[in-house]
Design a protein around this motif. Sequence first.
Motif: not given
Length: 173
Positions: A12-29
């Motif tokens: 579950l920790f890894f699922a959140v980490l990867t999903a929110l890393t993806g969200v973090g990638i896109v937000v500033p771009l």
Amino acid sequence: MNSQEIKTFCILFFAVLTALTGVGIVVPLLPVYARDIGASGFYIGMIFCCFADPRDLLFSSSRRSSDRRGRKPFILGGLLGYAAVAVALYHTTNVTMLISIRFVQGIFSAMMMPVLQAYVGDITPDGREGLTMGIFNLATFVGLGMGPLLGGVITDHWNLQTAFATIAALALG
């Protein structure tokens, strides 16, 4: 926690980490990308609003539904949805598409995030809730913190489409 609960927590920790890393990638771009495809300031605001609104509206209902139907289908559906959204972002050519994609991404976020938190609550021993949720929330903040830097590096070294492909890979990982 027993060994099975620790294993589940790590997944579950890894699922959140990867999903929110993806969200973090896109937000500033997104604002730069949106401007490049013709968005005005109003439409850039809509792109962000259309992610938050469905997530906010569906947040509680997805948690309740997962109480009845089980947690895993919501989590897997959310992760697969995030991957599909990343592929759609890769192919976006206009502002209307971008707004629609972000709306759908908000729905997938609502499917996944509250259910992940509920699942952690399910496996947390009594008296350890604060510590366990604190550790779990670390995945959120690390992902949202790493994502923008990773997105900037990927975009500078390759291009925005590679950043979108990375988001899909993270969601499917």
